[in-house]
Write a protein that holds these residues in place. Structure first.
Motif: not given
Length: 133
Positions: A6-7, A50-53, A46, A44, A4
């Motif tokens: 994520e960032v 979204s699940a990605c930041s 988001t 940080h 996944k």
């Protein structure tokens, strides 16, 4: 095993300006604005849903210099016209809707952040019976 994303770290020259753009203009959620060390600030954020930041701060570029290739990122939305209207309404210089692949309806809009990082927004409509993988 799941892999996944994520960032994504986005290089910027001015952290406050980037934070203002991503949170204030794009409407990203501010997850954290921290200083892990005296010389490092990490912001940080988001995108809604979204699940990605996106993180700014760890990679800074000197203002007024050409750091080479910029980040290229892509968001997906169910309605490109509504997304474009929302971006334009927030004062973002966004392209007209472009159809890049007429046979599959690949509709996009494009914009850049204040540091020249490229963003694409693609319309992805739910397909009945479609499976990936």
């Amino acid at each position: 095993m799941d892999w996944k994303l994520e960032v994504v770290v986005v290089p910027v020259s001015d952290i406050d300006r980037a934070k203002s753009f991503y949170v204030g203009k794009l409407g990203f959620h501010l997850d954290a604005d921290t200083r892990p060390t005296e010389s490092l600030r990490v912001v940080h954020m988001t995108p809604p849903g979204s699940a990605c930041s996106v993180v700014v701060g760890p990679v800074q570029i000197a203002a007024g210099t050409d750091p080479g290739p910029r980040a290229s990122l892509q968001l997906v939305v169910p309605d490109i016209d509504a997304a474009r209207a929302e971006l334009a309404g927030r004062g973002i210089d966004v392209s007209d809707v472009q159809t890049l692949a007429p046979r599959d309806g690949g509709k996009f809009v494009f914009f850049t952040d204040p540091d020249g990082n490229n963003w694409a927004v693609q319309e992805i409509r739910e397909r009945v019976g479609a499976q990936i993988g």
